[in-house]
Design an enzyme around this catalytic site. Structure first.
Site, PDB file in Angstrom:
ATOM      1  N   LYS A   1      22.172  75.413  -1.251  1.00  0.00           N
ATOM      2  CA  LYS A   1      22.867  75.815  -2.486  1.00  0.00           C
ATOM      3  C   LYS A   1      22.623  77.295  -2.777  1.00  0.00           C
ATOM      4  O   LYS A   1      23.559  78.046  -3.092  1.00  0.00           O
ATOM      5  CB  LYS A   1      22.372  74.962  -3.659  1.00  0.00           C
ATOM      6  CG  LYS A   1      22.794  75.467  -5.043  1.00  0.00           C
ATOM      7  CD  LYS A   1      22.190  74.621  -6.146  1.00  0.00           C
ATOM      8  CE  LYS A   1      20.689  74.745  -6.262  1.00  0.00           C
ATOM      9  NZ  LYS A   1      20.262  76.049  -6.822  1.00  0.00           N
TER      10      LYS A   1
ATOM     11  N   LYS B   1      16.238  86.028  -7.714  1.00  0.00           N
ATOM     12  CA  LYS B   1      15.919  84.822  -6.950  1.00  0.00           C
ATOM     13  C   LYS B   1      16.785  84.732  -5.695  1.00  0.00           C
ATOM     14  O   LYS B   1      16.324  84.281  -4.634  1.00  0.00           O
ATOM     15  CB  LYS B   1      16.119  83.577  -7.819  1.00  0.00           C
ATOM     16  CG  LYS B   1      15.911  82.235  -7.098  1.00  0.00           C
ATOM     17  CD  LYS B   1      14.492  82.086  -6.545  1.00  0.00           C
ATOM     18  CE  LYS B   1      14.316  80.772  -5.774  1.00  0.00           C
ATOM     19  NZ  LYS B   1      14.279  79.593  -6.647  1.00  0.00           N
TER      20      LYS B   1
ATOM     21  N   SER C   1      17.539  77.349 -10.511  1.00  0.00           N
ATOM     22  CA  SER C   1      18.184  78.387  -9.696  1.00  0.00           C
ATOM     23  C   SER C   1      19.685  78.135  -9.704  1.00  0.00           C
ATOM     24  O   SER C   1      20.165  77.168  -9.105  1.00  0.00           O
ATOM     25  CB  SER C   1      17.648  78.360  -8.257  1.00  0.00           C
ATOM     26  OG  SER C   1      16.290  78.736  -8.217  1.00  0.00           O
TER      27      SER C   1
END
Length: 302
Positions: A252, A183, A107
């Protein structure tokens, strides 16, 4: 992109997997159980031992892996780690890449995915799919992950039969970078859900009812969801090993959401608040703690 019969006369794709962490190890194990030969590599030593015992082959370097594979899967912590694996010493970019395909389950920022894909293509001709995953370690172990992908349609279909050994869904969302953007939408929902479920669970507990029965009580109603059924019991019972995901990883991703939101003039007040809660959790519980430990932030005895 060359098809498998051109890169490998027998028509059988040679597979590799880079990054044997919480997700990579169970995903690779599923490929092995499906009967595929898989080469493995990890930046830190020792994590490959169980997979080698299960029949995997150790690649000496990422360069060695791509030189001897047709499809290379990868799942590492962040864009810096992806950069190192590709362009570091003996990285993927140093191997011949024409007709090869890299599928990145990491990701990372959509811009980083587009940049890394273009640079790898220029360096050795390898193709790229950005394919971040959702479903946590449980989904990786059970092969029920949802994987959202960006790339060329032909590349997606080439990878599909292998990816579906590791996932329940493999959805083509658009060109390179589209998987990463999807995502981020996923993480807006999941990050906010974790924060809201922690709040509801603490309210139940403080008010003197059995918080562990919330999933049963709310099943079938508008509040029901996979996160409700999975997260609340783990919060109440303090089940954090193995973690569903690290606090640092969720933070993150939510920080990336904030960056993309700013670039696209998108208001994200709920995701921004969730990000700050996870920042507090990182300070209180540690970067490598299970993300569901945000529930402990409101405990009076923590």
């Amino acid at each position: 992109m060359a098809d498998a019969s051109k890169t490998n006369p027998q028509g059988v794709e040679r597979l590799g997997y880079l990054g044997l962490g919480l997700m990579g190890t169970p995903m690779t194990r599923r490929l092995l159980k499906a009967g595929h030969q898989v080469a493995v590599w990890n930046r830190s030593e020792g994590k490959d031992a169980p997979l080698l015992a299960a029949g995997a082959r150790r690649a000496a370097t990422p360069r060695d892996m791509l030189a001897n594979a047709d499809l290379v899967f990868m799942c590492v912590t962040d864009a810096a780690a992806v950069e190192e694996v590709i362009f570091g010493p003996d990285g993927l970019a140093a191997a011949p890449g024409a007709g090869k395909l890299v599928v990145d389950f990491s990701s990372i920022h959509p811009d980083a995915a587009r940049d890394l894909a273009a640079r790898l293509k220029d360096a050795n001709g390898a193709g790229w799919i950005d394919a971040p995953v959702s479903g946590g370690t449980k989904g990786a172990e059970e092969g029920t992950l949802a994987i959202m992908a960006g790339g060329e349609a032909a590349d997606i279909e080439r990878a599909r039969p292998y990816v579906l050994h590791m996932a329940r869904r493999f959805t083509h969302m658009g060109p390179i970078g589209a998987g990463q953007t999807t995502k981020l939408c996923n993480q807006v929902i999941v990050g906010c859900a974790m924060a809201v479920l922690a709040e509801a669970t603490r309210l139940a507990s403080n008010a003197g009812i059995d918080a562990g029965r919330l999933p049963e009580a709310l099943a079938g109603g508008f509040a029901d969801s996979i996160p409700l059924q999975l997260f609340v019991p783990r919060m109440v019972q303090g089940i954090h090993s193995p973690p569903l995901g690290h606090i640092a990883t969720m933070l993150k991703d939510l920080d990336t959401v904030a960056d993309v939101a700013q670039a696209t003039s998108t208001p994200v007040p709920m995701a921004t608040l969730a990000g700050q809660i996870f920042r507090l959790a990182k300070a209180a519980r540690g970067a490598d703690a299970d993300a569901l430990e945000i529930y402990k932030l409101s405990a009076t005895d923590r």
